[in-house]
Design an enzyme around this catalytic site. Structure first.
Site, PDB file in Angstrom:
ATOM      1  N   VAL A 236      51.667 -11.292  16.917  1.00 28.41           N
ATOM      2  CA  VAL A 236      51.437  -9.830  16.973  1.00 28.41           C
ATOM      3  C   VAL A 236      51.592  -9.342  18.305  1.00 28.41           C
ATOM      4  CG1 VAL A 236      49.609  -8.012  16.438  1.00 28.41           C
ATOM      5  CG2 VAL A 236      49.975  -9.844  14.738  1.00 28.41           C
ATOM      6  N   LYS A 237      52.379  -8.249  18.248  1.00 25.61           N
ATOM      7  CA  LYS A 237      52.551  -7.333  19.603  1.00 25.61           C
ATOM      8  C   LYS A 237      51.734  -5.976  19.284  1.00 25.61           C
ATOM      9  CE  LYS A 237      55.826  -4.549  22.432  1.00 25.61           C
ATOM     10  NZ  LYS A 237      56.986  -3.948  22.468  1.00 25.61           N
ATOM     11  N   GLN A 238      50.993  -5.723  20.324  1.00 25.05           N
ATOM     12  CA  GLN A 238      50.154  -4.764  20.165  1.00 25.05           C
ATOM     13  C   GLN A 238      49.837  -4.192  21.691  1.00 25.05           C
ATOM     14  OE1 GLN A 238      48.656  -2.123  19.226  1.00 25.05           O
ATOM     15  NE2 GLN A 238      47.890  -3.234  17.395  1.00 25.05           N
TER      16      GLN A 238
END
Length: 349
Positions: A236-238
């Site tokens: 996940v990129k956040q």
């Protein structure tokens, strides 16, 4: 090696000595050389996905550490080619994007179908490719905030990519359709043996008040992460959390007072620890974005890497800070980020 303490300056002790109490590190599944064997292999993923993830973890300066340094360059679609590449026109040529990722020691390069496809036969076997399959193009007038599929999973597979990436604007009026589209795409990618990376961004005007932008609140971004791992994102990129209390300020949804009284504090590492917790306590790796390019990029990039690593995150994905500079300066910035993850004195809080 980068002098982390010197670059952090007056924040060094605040960031390097902090210990998380609300969600202790012992409860996390932390990155490490054995992450695929220890964590991923017990999932329902096909063996091809394990191979693809191991190829990603096994490349570049951070090879076999369990950490990731990725170069993402898809801004030409959303922000326009001019806004993205006019500061350094050499990057209008996709080959230089891939060269920067290689010279910069990255684990992989994430970009558009067109960028990666244009040089795939020369580079797909030299650095792992991540094909971003949807985008929010900003030539439509008036602007709309939606993600449109520009590429298919099969096209990514045919060019030899190890993973597909996609964005969902959680909280937007189009999010339900995007969730369905990308869930289906991720299922197909896993069937073909590719890994999946989700840009789990928030997008709703109501999330920004007069005095604070809750698009980067720990509680709302944490829930976006939780929705991302629910559709089987492998990574996940956040955006890095900068505040908290989005649910309470906007007065919608459901949460628990313990999120604010026990699980988090206002310390930046605690805020990102909550983001990690929502990625199934680290069973899915959290990579934070490096942010826009500015005047203090080296300091900000190293600071972000320290917070991510100490929170239990899996790495950094930094684009504009690297490619909107001369190539050697971009390489130096990427190496400085990687040095944080190679520095054993920077431990998990």
């Amino acid at each position: 090696m980068t002098n982390v303490i010197e670059l952090l300056g007056s924040e060094a002790e605040h960031l390097l000595k902090h210990r998380c109490a609300g969600i202790p590190k012992e409860s996390l599944h932390l990155p490490g050389p054995d992450f695929v064997d220890r964590v991923v292999s017990i999932k329902d993923r096909k063996t091809g996905v394990l191979r693809s993830l191991q190829e990603l973890y096994g490349h570049g300066r951070l090879a076999n550490t369990g950490y990731l340094s990725l170069l993402p360059v898809d801004q030409g679609v959303e922000h326009s080619g001019g806004a993205s590449f006019a500061p350094n026109p050499m990057y209008f040529d996709p080959e230089n994007i891939v060269k920067l990722a290689i010279e910069g020691g990255c684990n992989g390069v994430a970009s558009t179908l067109g960028v990666l496809g244009s040089v795939a036969r020369r580079y797909a076997h030299k650095i792992p490719f991540i094909v971003k399959i949807n985008h929010n193009e900003m030539l439509t007038y008036p602007n709309i905030y939606d993600q449109t599929l520009f590429a298919s999973v099969d096209q990514a597979f045919d060019m030899g990519a190890v993973a597909v990436g996609a964005t969902i604007f959680y909280g937007s009026e189009h999010s339900r359709r995007q969730i369905q589209e990308i869930s289906d795409a991720f299922e197909h990618a896993h069937e073909l043996g590719m890994a999946t990376i989700l840009w789990a961004y928030l997008r709703n005007p109501a999330f920004k008040t007069a005095d604070k932008d809750y698009h980067v609140s720990a509680d709302l971004t944490g829930q976006a992460n939780h929705l991302a791992v629910t559709i089987n994102a492998d990574i996940v990129k956040q955006k890095m959390a900068e505040n908290n209390g989005g649910y309470n300020a906007i007065k919608f949804g459901k949460t628990s007072p313990k999120v604010y009284s026990e699980l988090t504090t206002d310390h930046p590492i605690d805020l990102v620890r909550y983001q990690v917790a929502n990625c199934y306590m680290g069973r899915v790796g959290l990579i934070n974005s490096g942010g826009e390019s500015g005047k203090d990029d080296l300091h900000q990039a190293v600071r972000t890497a320290v917070i991510n690593k100490r929170a239990g995150g899996m790495g950094l994905i930094s684009g504009r800070k690297a490619f909107q500079k001369p190539m050697q300066d971009g390489v130096n910035l990427l190496n400085a980020i990687q040095d944080v993850y190679l520095d054993k004195t920077v431990s998990v809080a």
